[in-house]
Scaffold this active site. Structure first.
Site, PDB file in Angstrom:
ATOM      1  N   TYR A  97       0.916  -1.151  -0.081  1.00 26.68           N
ATOM      2  CA  TYR A  97       0.001  -0.105  -0.061  1.00 26.68           C
ATOM      3  C   TYR A  97       0.725   1.299  -0.014  1.00 26.68           C
ATOM      4  O   TYR A  97       0.379   2.489  -0.644  1.00 26.68           O
ATOM      5  CB  TYR A  97      -1.070   0.154   1.134  1.00 26.68           C
ATOM      6  CG  TYR A  97      -2.095  -0.964   0.908  1.00 26.68           C
ATOM      7  CD1 TYR A  97      -3.324  -0.413   0.446  1.00 26.68           C
ATOM      8  CD2 TYR A  97      -2.160  -2.308   1.442  1.00 26.68           C
ATOM      9  CE1 TYR A  97      -4.356  -1.379   0.151  1.00 26.68           C
ATOM     10  CE2 TYR A  97      -3.253  -3.140   1.140  1.00 26.68           C
ATOM     11  CZ  TYR A  97      -4.425  -2.508   0.585  1.00 26.68           C
ATOM     12  OH  TYR A  97      -5.393  -3.421   0.399  1.00 26.68           O
ATOM     13  N   GLU A 139      -8.195  -6.970   5.507  1.00 27.31           N
ATOM     14  CA  GLU A 139      -7.480  -8.095   4.916  1.00 27.31           C
ATOM     15  C   GLU A 139      -6.480  -9.031   6.083  1.00 27.31           C
ATOM     16  O   GLU A 139      -6.561 -10.036   5.873  1.00 27.31           O
ATOM     17  CB  GLU A 139      -6.446  -7.479   3.732  1.00 27.31           C
ATOM     18  CG  GLU A 139      -7.230  -7.168   2.548  1.00 27.31           C
ATOM     19  CD  GLU A 139      -6.397  -6.127   1.807  1.00 27.31           C
ATOM     20  OE1 GLU A 139      -5.402  -5.952   1.973  1.00 27.31           O
ATOM     21  OE2 GLU A 139      -7.150  -5.353   0.983  1.00 27.31           O
ATOM     22  N   TYR A 191     -14.553 -18.223  -4.748  1.00 33.59           N
ATOM     23  CA  TYR A 191     -13.686 -18.463  -5.732  1.00 33.59           C
ATOM     24  C   TYR A 191     -12.213 -18.661  -5.191  1.00 33.59           C
ATOM     25  O   TYR A 191     -11.940 -18.631  -4.004  1.00 33.59           O
ATOM     26  CB  TYR A 191     -13.599 -17.393  -6.828  1.00 33.59           C
ATOM     27  CG  TYR A 191     -13.145 -16.200  -6.200  1.00 33.59           C
ATOM     28  CD1 TYR A 191     -11.804 -15.643  -5.954  1.00 33.59           C
ATOM     29  CD2 TYR A 191     -14.160 -15.253  -5.607  1.00 33.59           C
ATOM     30  CE1 TYR A 191     -11.647 -14.421  -5.384  1.00 33.59           C
ATOM     31  CE2 TYR A 191     -14.023 -14.077  -5.211  1.00 33.59           C
ATOM     32  CZ  TYR A 191     -12.655 -13.719  -5.017  1.00 33.59           C
ATOM     33  OH  TYR A 191     -12.438 -12.252  -4.498  1.00 33.59           O
ATOM     34  N   SER A 210     -14.452 -20.020  -9.771  1.00 29.68           N
ATOM     35  CA  SER A 210     -15.188 -20.521  -8.691  1.00 29.68           C
ATOM     36  C   SER A 210     -15.125 -21.790  -8.388  1.00 29.68           C
ATOM     37  O   SER A 210     -14.800 -22.518  -9.449  1.00 29.68           O
ATOM     38  CB  SER A 210     -16.501 -20.106  -9.113  1.00 29.68           C
ATOM     39  OG  SER A 210     -17.184 -18.751  -9.326  1.00 29.68           O
ATOM     40  N   THR A 280     -20.839 -21.693 -12.525  1.00 24.85           N
ATOM     41  CA  THR A 280     -20.167 -22.558 -11.551  1.00 24.85           C
ATOM     42  C   THR A 280     -20.569 -22.396  -9.880  1.00 24.85           C
ATOM     43  O   THR A 280     -20.840 -23.181  -9.416  1.00 24.85           O
ATOM     44  CB  THR A 280     -18.707 -22.265 -11.934  1.00 24.85           C
ATOM     45  OG1 THR A 280     -18.493 -20.746 -11.944  1.00 24.85           O
ATOM     46  CG2 THR A 280     -18.008 -22.844 -13.090  1.00 24.85           C
ATOM     47  N   PHE A 396     -16.813 -10.986 -12.099  1.00 22.23           N
ATOM     48  CA  PHE A 396     -15.376 -11.279 -12.088  1.00 22.23           C
ATOM     49  C   PHE A 396     -14.687 -10.277 -12.863  1.00 22.23           C
ATOM     50  O   PHE A 396     -15.082 -10.201 -13.916  1.00 22.23           O
ATOM     51  CB  PHE A 396     -15.204 -13.002 -12.794  1.00 22.23           C
ATOM     52  CG  PHE A 396     -15.382 -14.268 -11.745  1.00 22.23           C
ATOM     53  CD1 PHE A 396     -14.964 -14.461 -10.802  1.00 22.23           C
ATOM     54  CD2 PHE A 396     -17.037 -14.526 -11.686  1.00 22.23           C
ATOM     55  CE1 PHE A 396     -14.950 -15.393  -9.804  1.00 22.23           C
ATOM     56  CE2 PHE A 396     -17.168 -15.547 -11.032  1.00 22.23           C
ATOM     57  CZ  PHE A 396     -16.127 -16.129 -10.067  1.00 22.23           C
TER      58      PHE A 396
END
Length: 406
Positions: A97, A139, A191, A210, A280, A396
């Site tokens: 970052y 995160e 995914y 996925s 999927t 996606f």
């Protein structure tokens, strides 16, 4: 919160930054890659080439600034979660970052020139770091939940145990941990990232696929459509590699399961709507429900070019037997081969008509497919009274599905 002095500057300059957003991000990426070419192994080069990545970054920075000015956490939270999940699937860490911030601010100065006074620079630097700190914090929690220690690699080797040619353009890979260890759990709709090493100077490239197998299996399955270039655009390099190069016994590097969208969320009736390879997550949902909630009322709506192009279609009779309350409505542009022995489904010709989709007023909805398809379907469902909060969707790529106009 944005400081009072910075808020005034950001409010005054937001229209200018928004108007030049893609020029700024278009300048940012070359600057950053020139200084840190190793980051080319993280970012999708296809999305760099077609401009999708710079448009998404510009939109997210502007959206975050608007969020800070309005204080509307509810509208921002899903966007933040989607970005954080994607970053974890790529292995993005806090030190990166600093790199992004330095080159993004440099790009703002380069594009806007003398308009970027010290006060303007400081205000937008504050916006960026508030944004970054929110993502870093979320995160970090996701890495912890996945059992990945700080500084550890997200990548794990998986062996290809089977390969199935679903259609001429779609192949499924059955994967097992190369180390013989346990499989992480996943939610239908999640995914994994797949990292492959390409020849020449193309380096590592990463794409998301996925998970579409049952939750109680001793393997994972991903299903990959070969991306063909249109109007002079190149073929998808990763999908082409997987189709042409990867065979049983080979290994692939996979991330842990990521993604904020559940295809089986809520209780009561469920509507799964998909098109093409967007099936999927729906297949994962059906496999999951066959084990966990076999009596749940489910409607599966799928659109494809033809029955022969409908991947995993042969698995639907088996799932229908295990899900007595499953109803299927299929739309094929060419429905001449729409019939399938043992499958009870309504098959229609042409494109999906949202007005004809069977939907219960209290249904939870999951959409996956091309953005124009989802926008059309979502708009139709909204007009029919399905609440926005009951419609989940998966995109996606770097873009976000905008609210469909009703």
């Amino acid at each position: 919160m944005l400081s009072e002095s910075s808020a005034a500057v950001v409010k005054a300059t937001l229209p200018v930054v928004q108007a030049h957003g893609e020029a700024i991000t278009g300048c940012f990426y070359p600057r950053m890659f020139a200084a840190h070419p190793e980051l080319l192994n993280v970012f999708n080069r296809g999305n760099q080439a077609n401009g999708a990545q710079k448009a998404a970054l510009a939109a997210s920075v502007v959206a975050y600034a608007e969020h800070l000015l309005s204080g509307n956490d509810a509208s921002w939270a899903p966007i933040l979660e989607r970005i954080a999940q994607k970053h974890v699937s790529l292995g993005i860490r806090a030190p990166q970052y600093t790199i992004v911030g330095r080159h993004l601010m440099g790009a703002i100065g380069e594009v806007l020139g003398e308009a970027v006074t010290p006060e303007v620079a400081a205000a937008w630097d504050e916006v960026y770091w508030l944004f970054a700190c929110e993502l870093i914090a979320r995160e970090a929690r996701l890495y912890t939940d996945a059992g990945i220690a700080e500084g550890a690699s997200i990548w794990r080797e998986w062996r290809v145990a089977n390969r199935i040619e679903e259609t001429r353009e779609v192949v499924s890979f059955t994967l097992v941990p190369a180390d013989g260890g346990e499989l992480p759990t996943f939610t239908p709709g999640q995914y994994v990232s797949v990292a492959v090493d390409l020849d020449g100077d193309r380096g590592q490239q990463i794409r998301q696929y996925s998970l579409c197998g049952p939750p109680d299996a001793d393997h994972w399955r991903i299903t990959v459509k070969r991306v063909r270039g249109i109007d002079g655009t190149p073929d998808g390099v990763v999908s082409t590699f997987l189709h042409e190069q990867v065979r049983v016994g080979d290994t692939l590097r996979l991330s842990p399961p990521c993604g904020e969208v559940s295809a089986v969320a809520g209780e009561g009736p469920l509507l799964l709507v998909s098109a093409g390879i967007g099936l999927t997550p729906a297949m994962a949902a059906l496999e999951h429900l066959a084990v966990t909630e076999p009596d749940r009322p489910v409607v599966l709506v799928h659109a494809d070019r033809a029955g022969a192009a409908h991947a995993m279609r042969n698995e639907l009779p088996r799932l229908q037997e295990r899900l007595p309350n499953l109803r299927m409505r299929l739309w094929y542009e060419d429905a001449t081969d729409g019939e399938l022995s043992g499958l009870k489904a309504e098959v229609a010709s042409g494109l999906v008509d949202p007005e004809l989709i069977p939907v219960s007023p209290d249904a939870h909805v999951h959409l996956c497919g091309p953005v124009p398809f989802m926008t059309t379907v979502r708009g139709g469902l909204l007009r029919r009274g399905v609440p926005t909060e009951r419609i989940a969707y998966e995109v996606f790529g770097p873009g976000m599905l905008q609210d469909a106009r009703v």
